[in-house]
Design an enzyme around this catalytic site. Structure first.
Site, PDB file in Angstrom:
ATOM      1  N   ASN A 211      27.207 -24.712 100.910  1.00  0.00           N
ATOM      2  CA  ASN A 211      25.795 -24.369 101.004  1.00  0.00           C
ATOM      3  C   ASN A 211      24.912 -25.603 101.116  1.00  0.00           C
ATOM      4  O   ASN A 211      23.883 -25.579 101.800  1.00  0.00           O
ATOM      5  CB  ASN A 211      25.375 -23.506  99.818  1.00  0.00           C
ATOM      6  CG  ASN A 211      25.883 -22.082  99.945  1.00  0.00           C
ATOM      7  OD1 ASN A 211      25.746 -21.462 100.987  1.00  0.00           O
ATOM      8  ND2 ASN A 211      26.496 -21.578  98.898  1.00  0.00           N
ATOM      9  N   HIS A 261      32.555 -20.836  94.818  1.00  0.00           N
ATOM     10  CA  HIS A 261      32.193 -19.580  94.143  1.00  0.00           C
ATOM     11  C   HIS A 261      32.969 -19.409  92.844  1.00  0.00           C
ATOM     12  O   HIS A 261      33.596 -18.377  92.617  1.00  0.00           O
ATOM     13  CB  HIS A 261      32.398 -18.382  95.072  1.00  0.00           C
ATOM     14  CG  HIS A 261      31.223 -18.125  95.959  1.00  0.00           C
ATOM     15  ND1 HIS A 261      31.068 -16.977  96.691  1.00  0.00           N
ATOM     16  CD2 HIS A 261      30.139 -18.883  96.245  1.00  0.00           C
ATOM     17  CE1 HIS A 261      29.949 -17.039  97.389  1.00  0.00           C
ATOM     18  NE2 HIS A 261      29.370 -18.190  97.123  1.00  0.00           N
ATOM     19  N   TYR A 270      34.611 -20.901 103.432  1.00  0.00           N
ATOM     20  CA  TYR A 270      33.589 -21.825 102.952  1.00  0.00           C
ATOM     21  C   TYR A 270      33.987 -23.276 103.197  1.00  0.00           C
ATOM     22  O   TYR A 270      33.131 -24.135 103.439  1.00  0.00           O
ATOM     23  CB  TYR A 270      33.332 -21.601 101.463  1.00  0.00           C
ATOM     24  CG  TYR A 270      32.477 -20.400 101.163  1.00  0.00           C
ATOM     25  CD1 TYR A 270      31.117 -20.388 101.459  1.00  0.00           C
ATOM     26  CD2 TYR A 270      33.020 -19.256 100.591  1.00  0.00           C
ATOM     27  CE1 TYR A 270      30.331 -19.295 101.187  1.00  0.00           C
ATOM     28  CE2 TYR A 270      32.241 -18.145 100.315  1.00  0.00           C
ATOM     29  CZ  TYR A 270      30.898 -18.166 100.617  1.00  0.00           C
ATOM     30  OH  TYR A 270      30.117 -17.068 100.355  1.00  0.00           O
TER      31      TYR A 270
END
Length: 785
Positions: A211, A261, A270
C-alpha cells in the site's frame, strides 16, 4: 493484476509507524538533495508516465496489438455513450450511483472509467486518439467527481482503500493522460481532494508495504500534475523505506518471504503490487531531480529471484502465496504469473544501469515465463502497454529464455516450501502461530479454511490448467490435496483470522536441492492434532503422517490426491471405472496411478479410499463478487480414512510425479526409500542410493544415525564420496541451540557454516548448532574423511 475495493482492505493494514521505520533505517536511506526542479522536469515526468500507461508510440499496424486496441476502443465507446453530462446530473454513470447509501467501490469505478476514456484518447491506434472533445468530457468528469463526491469535505464511508488508494490512483492517472485539456483550477481541485483523503504519503503510518508503494506512486504523479516538488520528494523518501528487509511483522524478508495483512503469505498478489509499484517509480524517477539512489535498492533487485521466481512455474503463480485471489474468476494463477513477468521486466529496466548482469538475468526469466504461459497470452489478454513491454524481450532474439529451475526452497517466516524438479513443481502450504490459517475479507475466499493445513499442489509441465481453470469454484474445499482434515461444517469465512497455537512448521534444506518439511498441525477450530512430514527428493516426495488424534466425534481423513481430471485411475494394476460416482475401498493397496499425472506408492500396503466425482460450484460460493453460473468438473480423489475420533493414526505414501503406471509398479516393488520412523515424536526416511537421511523431530529421539536432544529439530544429511554434509534447523524458531549426534566415524576435518560448532569427531560426530539467530533457516556443516 487489478486491485479494487474488493481486493485491498486498508483497515487491516499493520500500523508500523513511518517515522520509526524511517529513523531505524536512516543510515541506509541516502537520497540526493533534490536540485531545483525546472518546469520541464515535471513535464518530462508527465510524458514518461503517459507513455508507461498507454504504451507510447507503438506500431498501430502490428497485429499483436489488435485485440488490445479493439478492447480499449469498445470499452471507451460504451463508457462515452453512457456518460452523463450536464449540470443536473447526479452521477457519471447510472449503474454507478454515488453516496453513502451505495458501495464506496462506485467512486473508484467511476474514476476508472474516466481513466479508460483517457487511455483511449492517449493511445495511438484508437479512433479516439487525440480526440479533443473526448478529452474535454474526461476533464468535465474529473471536475464533477471532485466537486460532488471526492471532495475536500467528504467523509469516508465503505472501504478506506477506495478513498486512499483506488480512487486517487485512477484520478491522477486520468489527469496526466488528458493533462493538456485540464485547467489549472481543475488540476488544483484534484490535488486538493487528494490532500484531503491522503494528507501524507503514509496515511499517518497506516500505509505500509504494497500500500505504501501505491500511495508513493499517487504522490509522485500528483506532484508531477501540479509541479509540486515537495510531494514527489516525500514519496521518493517513503519509497526508499521499503528497501530494507524486515525482521518481524509484515513486509519483505531476506529469505524471500513476503507477509502482508497481519501474517499472510502474499508474494503472489500483494508482493507483486509491492515490487511492481517500486519498479515503476524507480524507472519514472530515473534521471529526474528526485531519482532514488538509496544503496539498499539492491535488495529489491536481489529479491526478484528469491521472493518472486520460486513461486512461478511455467508462468503460473503458485496458489500457496496468492491468498484470497484464488477465489477470483478473473484472476487465475496465469494472470498473476503474467503480471510477475512484466514486473521482472520493469525491475530489469530499473537495475540496468547499476547491475546489468542482474537485469539480463531478469529478462531471461521473464521471457521464459511469457513463452510458457499459454493460459494467459498477452496478445489477447494484455493491454497495449503490457504487450509493448513483453515484446521488448519476446521479439529480441538475443535474449535466451531461462529454463525452469531445479531447487528446493523454504520460507521460514511464512510457513511455505517449494520443491522444483525437471517437469514439475511441488508446493507445500502450512500454518503456525506465525501465520494465519487463511484470509477472507470483502467476501472473498470464503472457503479457504484448509488451504494452509498442509495443502500440497503438484504443478506439471503437461497439465498447466489444473488450478487455474475452474478449480477453486468446484473442488470440495474440505478435501484439498495433502491435508489431514476434520469434516466439520464451517460457515463462510469462519476462523479466517485464527492462528495455530503451535510453532512447529518448516524444515531443513540439503545442498539447495533436497529438503525435509514438517508440520505440527492443529486443525482450525477443532481438536485435530497431527504430525505431518514431506521429504523431497530427486524424483519423489515421501509424505508421512502420525499421531493423528481427534475428540470431536467427526470423521478424519488425509487427502492423498484430489485432482481435476478425467484421466484413467489404476490401483495395483487394475484400471478402475471412469464413471463419475464410482468409489471403492482397497484394504492393502500397494500403489495407485493417475494417467498423465503421477504414481502413488504405499510402503507395506495401506488402506485407501478411491473416488471419481463430479464436483459442482459457482464462483459466487467462494467469492461474493463472483458469478452465480454453475460449473462442473470431474475429480479423482484418493484418501486415507482415519475414522471417527482417531487416536495415534497415521499414513505413508510416496508421490511419484510424471511416472507411468509401469514405473509406479516397479518402484513400489523395489522402493528406493526406507521409512526409518513414523511416530508422533520422529518422522524420518533414508535413501541409500543418494546417501541421504532426513528426519523431523517433534520430540528428542533417534532416527537412523541421527540423534537429537532437543524437542524440535529438522535434520538432513548426505554421505557422498568421503564427505558428510549435515543441515539443521529449528522449525519452531523458539530454541537457542540444538545438539545433534551422527553415528558416523572416520571424519577428521570439518568446514562448519555460521552457527555450527563441531564438538567432537571421536566415536561419532557431535554438533552444537546455534539456531537462535537463524530464525528457522538451515545451518550447515561439511565433514571429510
Amino acid at each position: 493484476m487489478r486491485h479494487n475495493s474488493a481486493r485491498h482492505g486498508l483497515g487491516s493494514l499493520s500500523r508500523r509507524g513511518f517515522a520509526a521505520l524511517a529513523a531505524g533505517s536512516a543510515g541506509a536511506l541516502l537520497l540526493p538533495a533534490p536540485r531545483a526542479a525546472a518546469a520541464d522536469s515535471f513535464a518530462d515526468l508527465r510524458a514518461r508516465w503517459t507513455e508507461a500507461l498507454s504504451g507510447g508510440a507503438i506500431n498501430t499496424g502490428d497485429p499483436t496489438y489488435a485485440v488490445a486496441l479493439d478492447s480499449l476502443e469498445s470499452k471507451a465507446r460504451d463508457y462515452r455513450s453512457t456518460l452523463q453530462t450536464g449540470t443536473g446530473r447526479q452521477v457519471l454513470w447510472t449503474d454507478l450511483p454515488l453516496g453513502p447509501s451505495y458501495p464506496s467501490g462506485n467512486v473508484t469505478a467511476s474514476f476508472s472509467r474516466l481513466k479508460t476514456l483517457a487511455l483511449a484518447y492517449a493511445t495511438p491506434g484508437t479512433s479516439y486518439s487525440g480526440d479533443a472533445a473526448l478529452a474535454d468530457l474526461v476533464a468535465d468528469g474529473l471536475e464533477f467527481m471532485t466537486s460532488t463526491i471526492y471532495t475536500t469535505t467528504q467523509t469516508v464511508y465503505g472501504n478506506g482503500w477506495d478513498w486512499n488508494i483506488g480512487a486517487p490512483m485512477a484520478m491522477v492517472d486520468t489527469a496526466v493522460l488528458v493533462y493538456a485539456a485540464l485547467s489549472s483550477a481543475q488540476i488544483a481541485a484534484c490535488c486538493a481532494s487528494l490532500d484531503h483523503f491522503d494528507p501524507d504519503v503514509t496515511l499517518g503510518g497506516v500505509s505500509t508495504g504494497a500500500n505504501l508503494a501505491d500511495t508513493s506512486r499517487i504522490f509522485i504523479v500528483r506532484g508531477a500534475l501540479q509541479n509540486n516538488s515537495a510531494k514527489i520528494s516525500e514519496a521518493a523518501t517513503a519509497l526508499a523505506t521499503l528497501f530494507p528487509y524486515v525482521t518481524s511483522g509484515d513486509g519483505l524478508y531476506a529469505s524471500g518471504s513476503y507477509l502482508f495483512h497481519n501474517g499472510r503469505p502474499y508474494n503472489g498478489t500483494y508482493g507483486l503490487v509491492f515490487f511492481g509499484g517500486i519498479a515503476k517509480m524507480l524507472n519514472l524517477l530515473t534521471g529526474s531531480p528526485w531519482a532514488v539512489t538509496a544503496p539498499q535498492v539492491s535488495n529489491i533487485f536481489d529479491s526478484a529471484t528469491t521472493a518472486i521466481s520460486p513461486f512461478v512455474h511455467n508462468g503460473l503463480m503458485l496458489d500457496s502465496v496468492r491468498g484470497r485471489a484464488i477465489s477470483r474468476a478473473d484472476e487465475p494463477d496465469a494472470a498473476d504469473g503474467s503480471n510477475a513477468a512484466l514486473i521482472l521486466l520493469n525491475l530489469a529496466a530499473a537495475a540496468a544501469a547499476g547491475n546489468p548482469t542482474r537485469a539480463a538475468e531478469l529478462r531471461r526469466i521473464a521471457k521464459g515465463w511469457l513463452q510458457r504461459n499459454t493460459a494467459w497470452p498477452l496478445q489477447s489478454k494484455g493491454d497495449v502497454a503490457q504487450i509493448r513491454l513483453a515484446k521488448s524481450v519476446l521479439d529480441d532474439n538475443g535474449i535466451s529464455p531461462a529454463a525452469e529451475p531445479v531447487a528446493h526452497v523454504q520460507f521460514p517466516e511464512m510457513d511455505r516450501a517449494v520443491h522444483r524438479r525437471p517437469g514439475w513443481a511441488y508446493s507445500i502450504a502450512m500454518c503456525s502461530k506465525r501465520t494465519a490459517y487463511y484470509e477472507s475479507i470483502n467476501g472473498e475466499n470464503k472457503h479457504g479454511w484448509h488451504t494452509a493445513e498442509g495443502m500440497t499442489q503438484l504443478y506439471l509441465d503437461n497439465d498447466r490448467a489444473q488450478y487455474g481453470e475452474e478449480f477453486w469454484n468446484t473442488v470440495f474445499a474440505k478435501k484439498l490435496p495433502g491435508t489431514t482434515v476434520d469434516l466439520k461444517d464451517f460457515t463462510d469465512s469462519e476462523g479466517a483470522s485464527d492462528r495455530s497455537p503451535v510453532g512447529w512448521a518448516g524444515g531443513a534444506i540439503l545442498q539447495g536441492t533436497y529438503g525435509a518439511v514438517g508440520l505440527n498441525l492443529r486443525g482450525l477450530r477443532t481438536t485435530l492434532n497431527a504430525r505431518k512430514s514431506w521429504f523431497c527428493l530427486d524424483d519423489c516426495v515421501v509424505a508421512l503422517g502420525a499421531g493423528i488424534t481427534s475428540t470431536d466425534g467427526r470423521y478424519i481423513n488425509t487427502v492423498i490426491e484430489n485432482r481435476k481430471t478425467t484421466a484413467a485411475l489404476t490401483v495395483d494394476g487394475v484400471v478402475q471405472p471412469a464413471t463419475a460416482g464410482w468409489s471403492a475401498a482397497f484394504d492393502q493397496a500397494r500403489w495407485a496411478h493417475v494417467e498423465g499425472v503421477a504414481g502413488y506408492a504405499f510402503p507395506g500396503g495401506m488402506k485407501i479410499g478411491a473416488y471419481r466425482t463430479n464436483e459442482t460450484g459457482s464462483w459466487s460460493e467462494v467469492n461474493s463478487g463472483g458469478t452465480t453460473a454453475v460449473s462442473t468438473r470431474q475429480y479423482v480423489l484418493l484418501q486415507r480414512d482415519h475414522g471417527t475420533n482417531p487416536v495415534g493414526a497415521g499414513y505413508a505414501y510416496i508421490l511419484l510425479p510424471g511416472f507411468t503406471a509401469a514405473q509406479t509398479a516397479a518402484r513400489s516393488a523395489a522402493p528406493t526409500v526406507t521409512v526409518l520412523s513414523n511416530t508422533a515424536d520422529v518422522q524420518a526416511i533414508g535413501h541409500s542410493g543418494l546417501g541421504i537421511t532426513m528426519a523431523n523431530f517433534f520430540a528428542p529421539g533417534t532416527a537412523g544415525p541421527i540423534t537429537v536432544a532437543q524437542n524440535a529439530a529438522s535434520v538432513v544429511m548426505r554421505e557422498q564420496g568421503g564427505t558428510l554434509t549435515v543441515g539443521v534447523s529449528d522449525p519452531t524458531q523458539a530454541l537457542t541451540t540444538i545438539d545433534v549426534t551422527i553415528a558416523r566415524t572416520g571424519y577428521v576435518s570439518a568446514v562448519p557454516g555460521p552457527g555450527v560448532t563441531v564438538v567432537s569427531l571421536a566415536g561419532g560426530v557431535t554438533l552444537r548448532v546455534d539456531v537462535g539467530p537463524a530464525r528457522g533457516a538451515t545451518r550447515t556443516v561439511t565433514l571429510s574423511k
